[in-house]
Write a protein that holds these residues in place. Structure first.
Motif, PDB file in Angstrom:
ATOM      1  N   UNK A 263       0.812  -1.214   0.000  1.00 12.31           N
ATOM      2  CA  UNK A 263       0.000   0.000   0.000  1.00 12.31           C
ATOM      3  C   UNK A 263       0.847   1.266   0.000  1.00 12.31           C
ATOM      4  N   UNK A 264       2.114   1.203   0.415  1.00 16.08           N
ATOM      5  CA  UNK A 264       2.940   2.401   0.418  1.00 16.08           C
ATOM      6  C   UNK A 264       3.176   2.926  -0.995  1.00 16.08           C
ATOM      7  N   UNK A 265       2.951   2.080  -2.012  1.00 17.87           N
ATOM      8  CA  UNK A 265       3.105   2.576  -3.377  1.00 17.87           C
ATOM      9  C   UNK A 265       2.154   3.743  -3.647  1.00 17.87           C
ATOM     10  N   UNK A 266       1.025   3.788  -2.919  1.00 18.01           N
ATOM     11  CA  UNK A 266       0.075   4.880  -3.096  1.00 18.01           C
ATOM     12  C   UNK A 266       0.744   6.225  -2.839  1.00 18.01           C
ATOM     13  N   UNK A 267       1.552   6.273  -1.767  1.00 21.65           N
ATOM     14  CA  UNK A 267       2.211   7.522  -1.424  1.00 21.65           C
ATOM     15  C   UNK A 267       3.311   7.873  -2.435  1.00 21.65           C
ATOM     16  N   UNK A 268       4.006   6.850  -2.917  1.00 22.08           N
ATOM     17  CA  UNK A 268       5.083   7.073  -3.893  1.00 22.08           C
ATOM     18  C   UNK A 268       4.522   7.674  -5.180  1.00 22.08           C
ATOM     19  N   UNK A 269       3.460   7.088  -5.706  1.00 26.28           N
ATOM     20  CA  UNK A 269       2.870   7.595  -6.948  1.00 26.28           C
ATOM     21  C   UNK A 269       2.207   8.955  -6.721  1.00 26.28           C
ATOM     22  N   UNK A 270       1.569   9.124  -5.576  1.00 24.72           N
ATOM     23  CA  UNK A 270       0.900  10.394  -5.300  1.00 24.72           C
ATOM     24  C   UNK A 270       1.900  11.534  -5.233  1.00 24.72           C
ATOM     25  N   UNK A 271       3.067  11.272  -4.668  1.00 26.59           N
ATOM     26  CA  UNK A 271       4.076  12.324  -4.552  1.00 26.59           C
ATOM     27  C   UNK A 271       4.543  12.796  -5.928  1.00 26.59           C
ATOM     28  N   UNK A 272       4.532  11.881  -6.891  1.00 26.44           N
ATOM     29  CA  UNK A 272       4.956  12.223  -8.253  1.00 26.44           C
ATOM     30  C   UNK A 272       3.843  12.920  -9.024  1.00 26.44           C
ATOM     31  N   UNK A 273       2.614  12.484  -8.822  1.00 27.38           N
ATOM     32  CA  UNK A 273       1.519  12.942  -9.686  1.00 27.38           C
ATOM     33  C   UNK A 273       0.752  14.138  -9.142  1.00 27.38           C
ATOM     34  N   UNK A 274       0.756  14.372  -7.819  1.00 24.93           N
ATOM     35  CA  UNK A 274      -0.101  15.408  -7.244  1.00 24.93           C
ATOM     36  C   UNK A 274       0.618  16.736  -7.070  1.00 24.93           C
ATOM     37  N   UNK A 275      -0.152  17.809  -7.123  1.00 23.86           N
ATOM     38  CA  UNK A 275       0.366  19.134  -6.770  1.00 23.86           C
ATOM     39  C   UNK A 275       0.651  19.169  -5.273  1.00 23.86           C
ATOM     40  N   UNK A 276       1.425  20.137  -4.845  1.00 27.29           N
ATOM     41  CA  UNK A 276       1.908  20.144  -3.458  1.00 27.29           C
ATOM     42  C   UNK A 276       0.772  20.197  -2.448  1.00 27.29           C
ATOM     43  N   UNK A 277      -0.225  21.055  -2.672  1.00 20.49           N
ATOM     44  CA  UNK A 277      -1.337  21.167  -1.723  1.00 20.49           C
ATOM     45  C   UNK A 277      -2.196  19.898  -1.725  1.00 20.49           C
ATOM     46  N   UNK A 278      -2.380  19.296  -2.894  1.00 20.46           N
ATOM     47  CA  UNK A 278      -3.133  18.036  -2.978  1.00 20.46           C
ATOM     48  C   UNK A 278      -2.384  16.934  -2.242  1.00 20.46           C
ATOM     49  N   UNK A 279      -1.071  16.907  -2.392  1.00 20.03           N
ATOM     50  CA  UNK A 279      -0.282  15.849  -1.751  1.00 20.03           C
ATOM     51  C   UNK A 279      -0.349  15.966  -0.227  1.00 20.03           C
ATOM     52  N   UNK A 280      -0.349  17.181   0.317  1.00 20.85           N
ATOM     53  CA  UNK A 280      -0.445  17.338   1.773  1.00 20.85           C
ATOM     54  C   UNK A 280      -1.757  16.758   2.293  1.00 20.85           C
ATOM     55  N   UNK A 281      -2.847  17.048   1.594  1.00 24.62           N
ATOM     56  CA  UNK A 281      -4.139  16.489   1.979  1.00 24.62           C
ATOM     57  C   UNK A 281      -4.138  14.967   1.850  1.00 24.62           C
ATOM     58  N   UNK A 282      -3.578  14.500   0.741  1.00 22.45           N
ATOM     59  CA  UNK A 282      -3.515  13.056   0.483  1.00 22.45           C
ATOM     60  C   UNK A 282      -2.718  12.355   1.585  1.00 22.45           C
ATOM     61  N   UNK A 283      -1.568  12.918   1.947  1.00 19.66           N
ATOM     62  CA  UNK A 283      -0.701  12.272   2.943  1.00 19.66           C
ATOM     63  C   UNK A 283      -1.383  12.199   4.304  1.00 19.66           C
ATOM     64  N   UNK A 284      -2.176  13.183   4.626  1.00 25.22           N
ATOM     65  CA  UNK A 284      -2.932  13.130   5.884  1.00 25.22           C
ATOM     66  C   UNK A 284      -3.843  11.913   5.914  1.00 25.22           C
ATOM     67  N   UNK A 285      -4.553  11.688   4.808  1.00 26.53           N
ATOM     68  CA  UNK A 285      -5.423  10.509   4.704  1.00 26.53           C
ATOM     69  C   UNK A 285      -4.612   9.223   4.718  1.00 26.53           C
ATOM     70  N   UNK A 286      -3.507   9.245   3.996  1.00 25.55           N
ATOM     71  CA  UNK A 286      -2.681   8.039   3.901  1.00 25.55           C
ATOM     72  C   UNK A 286      -2.135   7.632   5.264  1.00 25.55           C
ATOM     73  N   UNK A 292      -3.042   1.343  10.192  1.00 28.75           N
ATOM     74  CA  UNK A 292      -3.895   0.168  10.397  1.00 28.75           C
ATOM     75  C   UNK A 292      -3.507  -1.023   9.530  1.00 28.75           C
ATOM     76  N   UNK A 293      -2.564  -0.816   8.621  1.00 29.34           N
ATOM     77  CA  UNK A 293      -2.271  -1.856   7.643  1.00 29.34           C
ATOM     78  C   UNK A 293      -1.203  -2.818   8.142  1.00 29.34           C
ATOM     79  N   UNK A 294      -1.367  -4.126   7.883  1.00 32.20           N
ATOM     80  CA  UNK A 294      -0.315  -5.095   8.221  1.00 32.20           C
ATOM     81  C   UNK A 294       0.908  -4.876   7.334  1.00 32.20           C
ATOM     82  N   UNK A 295       2.065  -5.081   7.890  1.00 29.58           N
ATOM     83  CA  UNK A 295       3.310  -4.898   7.142  1.00 29.58           C
ATOM     84  C   UNK A 295       3.795  -6.252   6.623  1.00 29.58           C
ATOM     85  N   UNK A 296       4.330  -6.284   5.412  1.00 30.74           N
ATOM     86  CA  UNK A 296       4.814  -7.563   4.866  1.00 30.74           C
ATOM     87  C   UNK A 296       6.031  -8.084   5.631  1.00 30.74           C
ATOM     88  N   UNK A 297       6.133  -9.405   5.726  1.00 28.67           N
ATOM     89  CA  UNK A 297       7.312 -10.034   6.335  1.00 28.67           C
ATOM     90  C   UNK A 297       8.525  -9.908   5.428  1.00 28.67           C
TER      91      UNK A 297
END
Length: 378
Positions: A263-286, A292-297
């Motif tokens: 799921x961390x790929x969401x943040x990686x792609x968002x950082x590339x594709x979103x404008x700065x203000x959109x990314x701040x809002x997105x990261x808050x949600x992320x 709450x997400x399980x981490x891979x072994x």
């Protein structure tokens, strides 16, 4: 992606060090042709159809994307490399090694070079008994009978004696050491291909990203500024829902879970594709969701050069991907590598697959399995 073929091979030898011949053949098949996932016990039986020394025989199950005729040609080359010299093909002979293709899935093949299922398999106890050890739900596509029925009907009463157990090459890779493996990489890196291969070979449950169902994806590639935020939000919601559901549903018949994304790929792609203000809002949600997400072994990152990624994207032919610029892929790669460096608590394995074709080249796939096993061992 198409599933791999299930190939049943019968191996035999009655010259030289018979045990060594069988073991060398199994290793050669596994390392060069296809993944050996099951191996029968080893049996000894009299020569069949001619007078000669007793044979050692076994049967194996192999997974591969190759066609039946490709497998045949590569098996003949392996026989030759192990020392077999063919003479008159119409006469039974003593042999240092013999590889017979018994079946491939439940296909029926009748060509000049190959007949599948093997036309004599139902008449040979030294084929049927080892096949029984493989515990397959396989039915003869012509005779319409399962293996236990073929054994009952067989008229071969030769003395087929159990010799010993044999090792299964794939058992050396202890993937079931983990409960949850995530495979990541850039667009076109081969994440889903490797995920499916590992799942088929190691009896794992797959969690595959549902990108094809996202209505914003084609629109995003046409107008990134307009559709970047709804695309990334919809991906985040879907990934959260999918991983939460699939990891919560324990499958009694599967050994572990392997996913073609984290799921961390969401943040990686968002950082590339979103404008700065959109990314701040997105990261808050992320950040709220990520806690709450399980981490891979184990987190496997498949690295490929931008040039190779562009070739892969072109070959798989998704229309909405064809105009992806190299600069975009380079930013995604950098995002992944920066993320990996920042996560000291993540069990990461980076594998450079730029010059490797692990779907069609078995040696490249074995290289990846060995890299994973080395990571486990260390």
């Amino acid at each position: 992606m198409n599933m791999q073929h299930q190939v049943i091979l019968s191996l035999g030898t009655n010259q030289g060090n018979r045990l060594k011949n069988i073991v060398s053949c199994i290793d050669g098949l596994h390392n060069e042709i296809g993944t050996i996932i099951r191996v029968s016990k080893l049996y000894e039986s009299p020569s069949w159809g001619f007078e000669s020394d007793n044979f050692y025989n076994c049967a194996v199950v192999m997974h591969t994307h190759k066609t039946a005729h490709q497998i045949l040609e590569e098996c003949l080359l392996l026989e030759e490399s192990l020392g077999r010299i063919r003479q008159d093909a119409q006469v039974y002979q003593a042999r240092i090694i013999d590889i017979d293709m018994i079946a491939i899935d439940e296909e029926i093949i009748a060509s000049e070079k190959l007949t599948v299922p093997h036309p004599e398999m139902q008449n040979r106890l030294f084929v049927l008994l080892p096949m029984k050890d493989l515990n397959l739900d396989w039915r003869h596509p012509i005779l319409q009978k399962y293996l236990h029925e073929l054994l009952v009907l067989s008229e071969d009463k030769s003395n087929c004696k159990l010799v010993q157990k044999l090792e299964i090459p794939i058992d050396k890779i202890k993937l079931n050491h983990f409960n949850y493996i995530a495979i990541e990489g850039n667009i076109g890196a081969g994440k889903t291909t490797l995920t499916n291969k590992l799942a088929e070979d190691f009896n794992a449950k797959t969690v595959l990203e549902r990108f094809a169902d996202n209505p914003f994806l084609p629109k995003f590639y046409e107008d990134q500024n307009r559709y970047a935020f709804p695309l990334e939000m919809s991906f985040l919601a879907d990934r959260y829902q999918q991983i939460s559901d699939d990891l919560a549903q324990f499958d009694l018949f599967k050994d572990f879970i392997v996913a073609d994304y984290h799921i961390f790929k969401s943040l990686i792609f968002a950082k590339v594709t979103l404008a700065e203000d959109e990314f701040r809002l997105y990261k808050t949600m992320f950040d709220i969701i990520y806690k709450e997400m399980p981490k891979p072994d184990l987190y496997i990152y498949l690295y490929q050069s931008t040039e190779r990624l562009l070739v892969n994207i072109k070959e798989r032919g998704r229309p909405y991907e064809q105009e992806i610029p190299a600069e975009y892929l380079e930013k995604i790669n950098s995002g992944y590598l920066d993320y990996i460096k920042s996560k000291s608590d993540l069990n990461v394995l980076i594998i450079d697959v730029t010059d490797r074709d692990f779907q069609n080249n078995q040696k490249d796939y074995i290289f990846i399995l060995n890299e994973i096993q080395n990571k486990i061992s260390n």
